[in-house]
Enzyme design. Sequence first.
Site, PDB file in Angstrom:
ATOM      1  CG  HIS D 118      48.870 -20.254  43.842  1.00 32.47           C
ATOM      2  ND1 HIS D 118      48.988 -21.615  44.014  1.00 32.47           N
ATOM      3  CD2 HIS D 118      49.101 -20.022  42.523  1.00 32.47           C
ATOM      4  CE1 HIS D 118      49.284 -22.177  42.842  1.00 32.47           C
ATOM      5  NE2 HIS D 118      49.362 -21.237  41.929  1.00 32.47           N
ATOM      6  CG  ASP D 195      53.025 -18.306  48.093  1.00 32.76           C
ATOM      7  OD1 ASP D 195      54.121 -18.418  47.497  1.00 32.76           O
ATOM      8  OD2 ASP D 195      51.936 -18.599  47.564  1.00 32.76           O
ATOM      9  CD  GLN D 198      53.911 -15.222  40.679  1.00 27.39           C
ATOM     10  OE1 GLN D 198      54.616 -14.488  39.998  1.00 27.39           O
ATOM     11  NE2 GLN D 198      53.474 -16.398  40.237  1.00 27.39           N
ATOM     12  CE  LYS D 221      55.249 -20.076  40.488  1.00 27.27           C
ATOM     13  NZ  LYS D 221      54.238 -20.192  39.431  1.00 27.27           N
ATOM     14  CB  CYS D 360      46.351 -21.861  41.111  1.00 33.14           C
ATOM     15  SG  CYS D 360      46.850 -23.134  39.959  1.00 33.14           S
TER      16      CYS D 360
HETATM   17  C1  LIG Z   1      51.568 -16.932  44.567  1.00 40.57           C
HETATM   18  C2  LIG Z   1      51.913 -18.332  44.214  1.00 40.57           C
HETATM   19  N1  LIG Z   1      52.054 -19.243  45.176  1.00 40.57           N
HETATM   20  C3  LIG Z   1      52.389 -20.513  44.913  1.00 40.57           C
HETATM   21  C4  LIG Z   1      52.573 -20.949  43.628  1.00 40.57           C
HETATM   22  C5  LIG Z   1      52.890 -22.374  43.399  1.00 40.57           C
HETATM   23  O1  LIG Z   1      54.118 -22.534  42.783  1.00 40.57           O
HETATM   24  P1  LIG Z   1      54.562 -23.972  42.287  1.00 40.57           P
HETATM   25  O2  LIG Z   1      53.528 -24.436  41.327  1.00 40.57           O
HETATM   26  O3  LIG Z   1      55.873 -23.735  41.638  1.00 40.57           O
HETATM   27  O4  LIG Z   1      54.641 -24.815  43.506  1.00 40.57           O
HETATM   28  C6  LIG Z   1      52.445 -20.025  42.585  1.00 40.57           C
HETATM   29  C7  LIG Z   1      52.672 -20.436  41.194  1.00 40.57           C
HETATM   30  O5  LIG Z   1      51.815 -20.514  40.385  1.00 40.57           O
HETATM   31  C8  LIG Z   1      52.098 -18.701  42.883  1.00 40.57           C
HETATM   32  O6  LIG Z   1      51.941 -17.803  41.906  1.00 40.57           O
END
Ligand SMILES: Cc1ncc(COP(=O)(O)O)c(C=O)c1O
Lengths: 143, 143, 405, 405
Positions: D118, D195, D198, D221, D360
């Site tokens: 992401h 990370d 998810q 999430k 993203c």
């Molecule tokens: C794999 C992954 N990493 C990071 C994020 C970023 O999360 P946030 O927007 O809550 O910081 C997301 C969310 O879209 C994600 O799916």
Amino acid sequence: MSLLEELYRETIMQHAQKPHNFGPLENPTVRVGGNNPSCGDQIELFLKLDGNVITEAGFTGHGCAISQSSASMMTDLIRGKTLDEALELERKFKAMVVEGQPPAPELGDLSALQGVAKLHARVKCATLAWNALEQAIEEVRSA
Amino acid sequence: MSLLEELYRETIMQHAQKPHNFGPLENPTVRVGGNNPSCGDQIELFLKLDGNVITEAGFTGHGCAISQSSASMMTDLIRGKTLDEALELERKFKAMVVEGQPPAPELGDLSALQGVAKLHARVKCATLAWNALEQAIEEVRSA
Amino acid sequence: MFEPETIKRDFPIFANNPDLVFLDSAASSQKPRSVIDAMTLYYERDHANVHRAAYALSMRATDAYEDARGKVARFLGADTDEIVFVRNATEALNLAAHAWGLNNLHAGDEILLTEMEHHANLVPWQLVAARTGAVIKAVPVTREGRLDLDAFDSLLSERTRIFSLTQMSNVLGTVNPVAELAAAAREKGALTVVDGAQAAPHLPVRVHELNADFYALSGHKMLGPTGAGALWGRREVLKKLPPFLGGGSMIEEVQLERSTYAPPPQRFEAGTPAIAEAIGLGAAADYLMELGMENVWMHDRQLVEYALDELSAVPDLILYGPRGEDRGGVVAFNLGSLHPHDLATALDEHGVAVRTGHHCAQPLHRRLNATASARASFYVYSTKSDVDRLVEALKKAREFFAGWL
Amino acid sequence: MFEPETIKRDFPIFANNPDLVFLDSAASSQKPRSVIDAMTLYYERDHANVHRAAYALSMRATDAYEDARGKVARFLGADTDEIVFVRNATEALNLAAHAWGLNNLHAGDEILLTEMEHHANLVPWQLVAARTGAVIKAVPVTREGRLDLDAFDSLLSERTRIFSLTQMSNVLGTVNPVAELAAAAREKGALTVVDGAQAAPHLPVRVHELNADFYALSGHKMLGPTGAGALWGRREVLKKLPPFLGGGSMIEEVQLERSTYAPPPQRFEAGTPAIAEAIGLGAAADYLMELGMENVWMHDRQLVEYALDELSAVPDLILYGPRGEDRGGVVAFNLGSLHPHDLATALDEHGVAVRTGHHCAQPLHRRLNATASARASFYVYSTKSDVDRLVEALKKAREFFAGWL
Ligand SMILES: Cc1ncc(COP(=O)(O)O)c(C=O)c1O
Ligand SMILES: Cc1ncc(COP(=O)(O)O)c(C=O)c1O
């Protein structure tokens, strides 16, 4: 007796105003700084050891009546004790102020701090010096 | 007629699949990139001017049927117009898709996009090319 | 009519704690029902992630979030796209310090601060100074608790690249002449950052009239929820500002090794924002605009004057901060040599909640010659009777500790 | 018994939007009543700023906030003082990248990422690489949508100082063999950042078993509010980590020009935290632990298998991501050459909410040879009938756009 009266007894106020063992020790075996970021209280604890035995204890710093009197009485009490005995006193002191157990007789004057258990916000003040003690003993032992 | 049928008319789908004026212009007077970060649609708009008049318009990029057809029809429409006329068309187009006003007759085929007004989430797609046009005109004028 | 007793009824905390005299609004204010409800309703009816909305629910969430941005902009007299949502004033100041400072400061450049700054407006600049070799200078505070303007004049120079100061001190209550100082800084070519954490909740702010370039605020101090604050940046400054945090929503195009960035304010909002909290902050701005910030300030002024009069009559009480039109609703004090923490415990026994400690202003406390102080602070729901209860409790504490002061 | 239909009743959004088929939980989940109530009650009864508590209300707030930290720690199998509260996974990753990277990376050092990251796990490293001269490498993704483990072996080297990867892809649904890869990284002397944005909401996580050094998650999430997330850091790593944001609460002693810092986790929580949101996140962790994360994962697995079977039968539908035990509840797809945004509008007309765009993950979409995709994602309240409604809507969309695919 109000919580306030229970807490701020004569003993405590006297120790707070004229703390025993206040001032740095020269050539301490160990010296650690303690800090209560939640109220700004500070302590620096100095210990001199002979082998396993605490021969002298002193402290500097500033803080409220609770933290100062606790440090004052603690430094009185641990002099002449072994490190294990000091840790055992710490355990008993925390049992009293954190868990609200009745004071162990070995705590002597420190039993005056038992009211802290009912004033949750002040527990950290009462334990500041004791946490420094624990850290000092850890440092000695890991050195 | 469902909102969907209202929006995805024959005109729009044809422009989307075979957009007019697709491809970069050589030696453009001005060239600006547009980006819809809210859906990833991209456009690059090229204009050739003769004084105040748009003589050629082209675009590249990718995006949904709404953004592509809008760019396709827009580049058809603004050819031969002065910069002021082009800005006036932009105003009228936005009045239709943003404010939901009935299409001005000058918009021609673009009136097919009037359904966008009811689909709030797609307004940015429809206006992508037009925002690039506005920016291009600003750049020309400030150069 | 501004009726604090009536206003109080909008705040559920007081119904649930009927004996509470809450005098710690400078640390964090209480929340009116309208703010709590705005967030609850959002979660119950409209929640989805914002931006990239391809469906109706997400579009509703996006609209609510962007509407909130508009409300904060209106509250500050700014344009909507000049408002960046952040967690709190601290993050806002870090954003300004890091994004601007790391990219614009060089060894020997000077950062001008003041001695009355909150740690939030000191530590970020120290971190940036350590990385860039820039040097920190600080305007001293006078005995009365105001900025030393002569010292300011001699400290400000061509080497000053950035000037960052609080609009209102969280300890002294002093409101600084920001517009005047910022104009002087601008003349020397320096940008001005205003820490509005205390001022924004309490007085009318029109950012453009302050001659400043950045303005930081915390939502939780102005009736809003925790977790939401804002950084205002002047459009021309924001446009040129590189990003601070990286991630989703702040980008234009991402390659594995490099990226291009979205225009402001998105460029500075990486990741999923605090959506409900921004909406709550918007509702808080609405509530305050409804009351009228002139009225809020007048109420604060009246209450602090009353409090200072009453407190002056308490023997052994040491009061900090100036008196005058530039004094907001914050009163720091000490009772003789009693440690403020012990004093606060005594006040709390009478239901009076004040904060104690250094209030994140250690350098100022050094100047005041105190390691700590107790602090009472007022807001829209504070009443004269709250002040009376404080004075009464102080007198009782004084009796209780008599002999130990 | 895990009954999604029953679970759904805990979520007010579904009562208020009875026709909604919400398939965008990977972007942000809905919130159960218990989470919304925890925050409302906090504001109505217990709110005050945390820490430096000299009165009962503030102590209640502090306890609630610190309890929430304990709940998140339990949720991750970590110790309480290893949990840093942040806004979201993005901030968590930025914290790790900036605080660790800016202070430990040098020109020529390598940062190892993957092609399925992401943007939140790409851009922060790019920013840090630009400042330090470190070089970014990325493990490619195979045709099936898994990490190319041979490539990983040859990319990992003594030059690799840090390895940062997602535990689960937000586009492919792939769950990566993190423990194995992190162990290999550790052998080369590299730290591993995970990370978990998810993964944490969907499968049981015991951070210590992952051989990792940092773990990032987003509360919103995993049934929690917006504005709260967490960074777990291994104690020994956190202890040595310099601060990121500066301000109140993260300091020990502040002079005008320099400061010393508090121990973790406080060192990384500058300013007033998102108190209510942390409490909400704690309530969400409780809710999930009550359900049992093994059950949550099993439910996800069953639903995604069912969905993949059903979706495979829709003509012209292109599905991304692997099949197997390592596939979580995320399904990205395209319908012929139709732009996903147009497809999503058609689905939304039938009440089916899916996200579209690059999610993203632009580099991954380049690898998939798609500029964008539509994505359906599941969570504890998702049912087979939700999947059926999606399939039905897709079939209708296909008819509607027939001739244009
Ligand atoms: C794999 C992954 N990493 C990071 C994020 C970023 O999360 P946030 O927007 O809550 O910081 C997301 C969310 O879209 C994600 O799916
Ligand atoms: C003057 C001033 N600046 C900054 C801050 C920091 O605010 P926050 O903790 O909400 O980031 C405060 C709050 O205590 C303040 O009083």
